[in-house]
Design a protein around this motif. Structure first.
Motif, PDB file in Angstrom:
ATOM      1  N   GLY A  92       0.836  -1.191   0.000  1.00 39.10           N
ATOM      2  CA  GLY A  92       0.000   0.000   0.000  1.00 39.10           C
ATOM      3  C   GLY A  92       0.868   1.237   0.000  1.00 39.10           C
ATOM      4  N   SER A  93       0.477   2.225  -0.806  1.00 40.38           N
ATOM      5  CA  SER A  93       1.298   3.423  -0.933  1.00 40.38           C
ATOM      6  C   SER A  93       0.450   4.680  -0.791  1.00 40.38           C
ATOM      7  N   GLY A  94      -0.671   4.547  -0.104  1.00 42.34           N
ATOM      8  CA  GLY A  94      -1.587   5.676   0.042  1.00 42.34           C
ATOM      9  C   GLY A  94      -1.292   6.491   1.281  1.00 42.34           C
ATOM     10  N   PHE A  95      -2.300   7.180   1.747  1.00 44.40           N
ATOM     11  CA  PHE A  95      -2.205   8.092   2.878  1.00 44.40           C
ATOM     12  C   PHE A  95      -1.575   7.413   4.090  1.00 44.40           C
ATOM     13  N   ILE A  96      -2.116   6.249   4.465  1.00 41.01           N
ATOM     14  CA  ILE A  96      -1.643   5.608   5.692  1.00 41.01           C
ATOM     15  C   ILE A  96      -0.274   4.962   5.474  1.00 41.01           C
ATOM     16  N   GLY A  97      -0.028   4.461   4.278  1.00 40.80           N
ATOM     17  CA  GLY A  97       1.282   3.889   3.969  1.00 40.80           C
ATOM     18  C   GLY A  97       2.378   4.936   4.104  1.00 40.80           C
ATOM     19  N   ARG A  98       2.068   6.122   3.692  1.00 43.32           N
ATOM     20  CA  ARG A  98       3.052   7.199   3.802  1.00 43.32           C
ATOM     21  C   ARG A  98       3.281   7.619   5.253  1.00 43.32           C
ATOM     22  N   PHE A  99       2.206   7.682   6.017  1.00 45.04           N
ATOM     23  CA  PHE A  99       2.374   7.948   7.455  1.00 45.04           C
ATOM     24  C   PHE A  99       3.295   6.891   8.082  1.00 45.04           C
ATOM     25  N   TYR A 100       3.040   5.638   7.731  1.00 43.39           N
ATOM     26  CA  TYR A 100       3.865   4.547   8.275  1.00 43.39           C
ATOM     27  C   TYR A 100       5.322   4.692   7.843  1.00 43.39           C
ATOM     28  N   ALA A 101       5.538   4.965   6.572  1.00 42.80           N
ATOM     29  CA  ALA A 101       6.907   5.082   6.070  1.00 42.80           C
ATOM     30  C   ALA A 101       7.635   6.233   6.759  1.00 42.80           C
ATOM     31  N   ASP A 102       6.926   7.352   6.928  1.00 47.91           N
ATOM     32  CA  ASP A 102       7.534   8.487   7.627  1.00 47.91           C
ATOM     33  C   ASP A 102       7.997   8.079   9.018  1.00 47.91           C
ATOM     34  N   SER A 103       7.211   7.246   9.673  1.00 46.40           N
ATOM     35  CA  SER A 103       7.534   6.843  11.046  1.00 46.40           C
ATOM     36  C   SER A 103       8.635   5.801  11.087  1.00 46.40           C
ATOM     37  N   ILE A 104       8.521   4.835  10.223  1.00 45.04           N
ATOM     38  CA  ILE A 104       9.476   3.718  10.254  1.00 45.04           C
ATOM     39  C   ILE A 104      10.887   4.217   9.967  1.00 45.04           C
ATOM     40  N   GLN A 105      11.004   5.136   9.035  1.00 45.06           N
ATOM     41  CA  GLN A 105      12.331   5.639   8.667  1.00 45.06           C
ATOM     42  C   GLN A 105      12.646   6.959   9.370  1.00 45.06           C
ATOM     43  N   ALA A 106      11.936   7.229  10.474  1.00 45.35           N
ATOM     44  CA  ALA A 106      12.091   8.516  11.158  1.00 45.35           C
ATOM     45  C   ALA A 106      13.379   8.573  11.959  1.00 45.35           C
ATOM     46  N   HIS A 107      13.715   9.786  12.346  1.00 42.76           N
ATOM     47  CA  HIS A 107      14.843  10.011  13.232  1.00 42.76           C
ATOM     48  C   HIS A 107      16.053   9.189  12.771  1.00 42.76           C
ATOM     49  N   ARG A 108      16.682   8.456  13.653  1.00 41.73           N
ATOM     50  CA  ARG A 108      17.922   7.756  13.330  1.00 41.73           C
ATOM     51  C   ARG A 108      17.665   6.261  13.229  1.00 41.73           C
ATOM     52  N   SER A 109      16.548   5.913  12.607  1.00 40.04           N
ATOM     53  CA  SER A 109      16.122   4.517  12.576  1.00 40.04           C
ATOM     54  C   SER A 109      17.071   3.636  11.783  1.00 40.04           C
ATOM     55  N   LYS A 110      17.277   2.432  12.300  1.00 37.37           N
ATOM     56  CA  LYS A 110      18.067   1.467  11.554  1.00 37.37           C
ATOM     57  C   LYS A 110      17.192   0.631  10.627  1.00 37.37           C
ATOM     58  N   ASP A 111      15.865   0.845  10.687  1.00 38.14           N
ATOM     59  CA  ASP A 111      14.947   0.055   9.864  1.00 38.14           C
ATOM     60  C   ASP A 111      14.730   0.712   8.505  1.00 38.14           C
ATOM     61  N   LYS A 112      14.427  -0.129   7.521  1.00 41.06           N
ATOM     62  CA  LYS A 112      14.396   0.367   6.152  1.00 41.06           C
ATOM     63  C   LYS A 112      13.307  -0.362   5.372  1.00 41.06           C
ATOM     64  N   ILE A 113      12.546   0.383   4.594  1.00 42.66           N
ATOM     65  CA  ILE A 113      11.572  -0.246   3.705  1.00 42.66           C
ATOM     66  C   ILE A 113      12.321  -0.701   2.461  1.00 42.66           C
ATOM     67  N   VAL A 114      12.190  -1.995   2.141  1.00 41.29           N
ATOM     68  CA  VAL A 114      13.005  -2.517   1.026  1.00 41.29           C
ATOM     69  C   VAL A 114      12.177  -2.814  -0.223  1.00 41.29           C
ATOM     70  N   SER A 115      10.843  -2.877  -0.034  1.00 48.32           N
ATOM     71  CA  SER A 115      10.005  -3.132  -1.205  1.00 48.32           C
ATOM     72  C   SER A 115       8.636  -2.522  -0.961  1.00 48.32           C
TER      73      SER A 115
END
Lengths: 392, 392, 392, 392
Positions: free
Chosen positions: D3-26
């Motif tokens: 999913g790449s809509g409104f909520i997907g973007r909110f999630y991506a902003d959070s997951i890769q926020a600040h100094r996160s070591k986590d990464k969206i790969v696909s």
């Protein structure tokens, strides 16, 4: 991490928060017991009571100074010597002289330097600053910042030699930099009028102070600081512009209100004074005090080879303003801000305040009255006479 | 009723409010049309454009002055001549000299005199003052009052000759008397430091000012006044004491919050700037601005042969403080408050700030820490050394 | 004045408040000591323990009933017999049957009758109602009223026979009439769903209840009432309409916030639970609870020969709604409101909810998105398919 | 990321926020353009329009589902097949049947499963829950959660087939889980009474609903949800216990208040309806909506091999409660919550409500009255008679 006290722990909680890839690899404390405890609590592989041992530790890329004010300069110089990136808690120095030496040393050494002014990184501050810079408030006229609480946690704050000052230095440093951001960092602070007194505490330093800081463009900054406030930690900013107003409350009224008879009492928030009755906890102190956003900016800036939002230069400007405040509190006069280093604009004039209504009049005020009609108050350009006129 | 403008109508609404037995029997206005309209609206049997005709009207027991500042003195003198009880809108004079002449005249004539300082009669003010006087806040350290809005309604305010000043005189008079009540009316205001500027409006008078008023016992009063604020009428007081804190919001946040898309738009509140989006109306402006309680006190005092809470003497003290503020804004120094008439205490010292902890130490601070234990910060009486101690 | 307890004293304080021309001339209490004390405190010339003696006293023009619920009917009948104007505290009866008898009796006798629903006279309520009636909120969809506190002051409230019910009757009567005013007094309440329980107190009556009241036009009323709330007296209303929203807070957050360590502790406000820590006093309880405006309306209405805003008829409708709530709490189903007397509109339909966007579509939603463009969500009139469209 | 809509973007902003070591790969999206854009914006190395290609991508350790409700089950089943850890946006299913199938599938497959109930991770929620669990509010009596706004952003929410319901499913799922946490996740929800209506929008689904959820221990949960609210995004919780009260405001009143004439207008906050007048932005939406704390818990839990705070099981319980709400809205009766899987306690009784005062009486209420004395209301254990007693 240099220092293992109250602020060092706040920093550590933030740096290693959430899913951070950053890690504290060495901690220095003057007291062995404290260093060891910190290392345990934060899973730090190396601890020491020798400052240089921490600074020079090979795994250390950046040094974070969380020491009493009188130790900042020596710690910075150790980083300079070791050519390590350095970030320092606020205030930068006990005065502008110290700050200037630190600034010049890090710049000469070419090392990354960051000024840990967390309150210029709170989510509300960042959001507001964006609005202010976007013009939502028009020309900024007044920017006030207030920090008051019942007094700091550690004994060294209360000792004039170690602290270098009272609540002006401890709290005013936040307020000055907040106001400066809102008014514009490129606008020069010109002079300061300050009242300061020791109203309650048995100390030589001031425990309550209010100051006005005049900027070159006619804007006025203000700080209200106190170690005698009752009711918790009061962190509020107010900004007035020609097009709007902002009220920021960072701590005591943030949308969480609890009444408790006192059963199950526990820690509520930093500097809260009570744990029964109506309480106003903050959800996430680290986030609301700006620590998360601050370290993100510091580490990203260092990675990207750019300056962070707040640098030693900003710390120096703040110290220069506070020096003027201390001089003013004594001389009872407006005192000039002495800035030997100034990198902003020079000679900025106050904007003209005349708004044309028509050929004959300037507009003073426009207002909708009870009956829905519009009233204008006008000033004759020639005679200066003021009239009012009601229009449909 | 002398005057039929904005404030005169507010007064009339209050005096004849609810089930009042009081009645306006004559109204004077400089403009016939306005006098006639006022008489119709408030069912006043007699109207005139001759001030003396109103004052001397046989049914008039008390004269209420609601005229521009430059006409107060003449109106008071007419009452003195007629030996009629007199109550006057704020400020009493344009300066202390005028105020002193009025004070001396009414006292010499032995007539009842009341100073219509409505903001010292708001329900919140009265409730708070009672708490302050009951000791709920301990010794008062700081009493700030703020009144800011987008500028007054009538053209004479904007004319320096008629008004006698800008927002300092118009709004600062409220703030000074509010602070003075909280600190204690018997405590002498000693000196004033004031910043004032014309930041926005095309007028010779100041449209924004901040001042500090030092009292003999070490307490500090403060006012923030502006005619350039955006967002409505901001009326807030803050008081800090050794045992507590009070925040009073009289207008913009009183528990009534409305969002409207703008359909059915209408008058919201005095000086509101918008009638769509989030609005903060006040329920009953007359009550919340203190008018009802003020006139009740004035009329009851007169009936009972006692002084009202606010008299010409208070108005004179306020003018003297404001005169010092104007002098300070020019001289850029602390200026003494010149009180040729002073009826309060003299030579009040600041209370000692030393609290014994035990024989060896003074107490600086006591605090509950994270783990529930109590930490004290202490100062050695002899050496002055500061230590901290954690106790169960 | 029939009754000399808590509510009788609140009424007396209001009736004789400020510069009122109205006067209590006789007071009846079941207990001699209480009657005598009340007479002294309020300077009432006549007191008695015989209800009829008070009602029939020749100086009495209007009788004010401030007695426990089970005594309202007898008191009203005494007024009917004496042909005296009568105003009664809330609720009118313990149930609709009692209320209907009272209503029919006063109307048959042709005497003035007023229902003392003070919360429909608070300054905030009156201001809000004016906005609602002016259309600022569009069509009203939902009107919630909440009254919760730690339980009533007098013992008779806790006795089912005297009170006739628990918090539904005691507090719900306010809430129902508030919602009814916002939705429209001419709109018929149709049915009620209610949950009620005795969660805390050792009593047979409910101490907590929530109910929904469906109106003929599709609007929904709601009440939340409790005698188990901790934190003070919580009096809040929320109204949602198609064009806006209102939040009213009458008591716990009105713009006066005080922190006190507890020195100089004293009475804060009705049903406040604490006098240390953060407190939220109200400035003028009588005014903020609506008493002043209520008696003004009652007395003016009687003088002018018109109906007051709230009459026995309103009290009857409220009782009928509450009866349905009690039935529903038992039957666990929606219960019809049984209104044998109904003077409002009949057969009001819910307004159509279709807004045309263009010939092909209905508009579901319009919104400004991040980049400043406008997005609409539309529904095809034929196919029912939902699409979104972004426009400049 | 599915999913790449409104909520997907909110999630991506959070997951890769600040100094996160986590990464969206696909990233997978149904629309190529949207997938490509998302990959660009978030620097995602792989994008696809084939769901399985994303799920099976070798670098993917955990799958995050951010798709419309009707696609959750298929996406979960793809993860089950691929034995990949899975976290899903709320609600879990369109109904309990779907949710149960998903729950059983992930548990049978033994894969990590997390339910992305962000509002159970807001800083204020976490802080409050800690206080509630620590006993600061005593026994919980009532837990209300309210989410209302002017309607969702994307068109699929308004389509009954894709969404599976209206505002009950969209918003009620948050509210139910919030209340359940406060009351205790081990306490069984027993039955639901719900009112739901389509008051404004031209849709078949409900746009406004209120429901009560009864728990086995006598506590009551409540939700208020609407797509017709005007004024922004209203996210508030209220909890009442025998010892205290909590009011949480997550969005519209969080301590940041701005007035702007509209110059420099820009995006204020999610679902804000205006950008002039008084505005109430949130500082950091991601943090204040709980996203940061949620993903931290999810990823840490997975790393540590423990369950996260919110799992598919919780999602299933929520769906079961909402199913009962929908049945009740139709049947107009209390409807049982059908939980074929229940892992909490059974047979929990309501606590006794009797507090002993002494041998003869139960305590009903204790209160400090005007004169500082204490009044108790007592009930005789034998006779049931209620008395009051005032003590020093």
């Amino acid at each position: 991490m240099l220092g293992s006290g109250f602020i060092g722990r706040f920093y550590a909680d933030s740096i290693q928060a959430h899913r951070s890839k950053d890690k504290i690899v060495s901690v220095y404390s003057r007291r062995e017991q404290s260093a060891r405890k910190f290392a345990e609590d934060y899973d730090v592989p190396h601890w020491t009571t020798e400052m240089e041992a921490a600074v020079n530790h090979p795994d250390v890329d950046m040094v974070c100074i969380a020491l009493p004010n009188n130790l900042h300069e020596a710690a910075v110089m150790a980083c300079v010597k070791a050519k390590k990136a350095v970030i320092t808690t606020k205030p930068l120095g006990r005065n502008a002289e110290e700050a200037k030496r630190m600034l010049e040393a890090v710049e000469k050494a070419g090392i990354f330097n960051g000024y840990l002014e967390d309150l210029c990184y709170t989510p509300k501050f960042l959001k507001t600053l964006e609005s202010v810079q976007g013009g939502a408030l028009g020309r900024i006229l007044w920017a006030k910042s207030r920090e008051t609480h019942p007094g700091p946690h550690s004994e060294w704050f209360w000792d004039l030699e170690q602290a270098g000052g009272g609540c002006i230095l401890d709290l005013g440093c936040h307020c000055v930099e907040i106001s400066r951001n809102y008014i514009g960092k490129d606008i020069k602070p010109i002079e300061v009028m300050c009242w300061a007194e020791t109203q309650v505490k048995p100390i030589p330093a001031e425990d309550h102070a209010i100051a006005l800081v005049k900027y070159e463009n006619g804007a006025i900054g203000q700080f209200e600081v106190s170690w005698t406030f009752r009711g918790g930690l009061d962190l509020r900013d107010e900004v007035m512009g020609t097009e709007g107003t902002v009220w920021v409350n960072n701590f005591l009224r943030t949308g969480l209100e609890m009444f408790t008879s006192g059963k199950g009492a526990h820690y509520v928030a930093e500097k809260a004074e009570s744990n029964t009755g109506w309480l106003f906890p903050v959800g996430d102190e680290l986030a609301d005090l700006g620590y998360n956003h601050m370290f993100t900016d510091m580490f990203n800036a260092c990675d990207e080879g750019r300056e962070p939002r707040e640098t030693f230069y900003d710390g120096y400007v703040v110290n220069a303003v506070l020096d003027a405040a201390y001089r003013s509190a004594k001389s009872r006069q407006w005192e000039p801000v002495k800035l030997e280093i100034w990198r902003g604009r020079e000679g900025v004039q106050q904007e003209s305040t005349l708004t044309d209504y028509d050929d004959q009049y300037y507009l003073i005020k426009e207002e909708v009255i009870h009956d829905g009609r519009t009233k204008v108050i006008l000033k004759d350009k020639q005679s200066g006479k003021v009239i009012e006129k009601v229009t449909a």
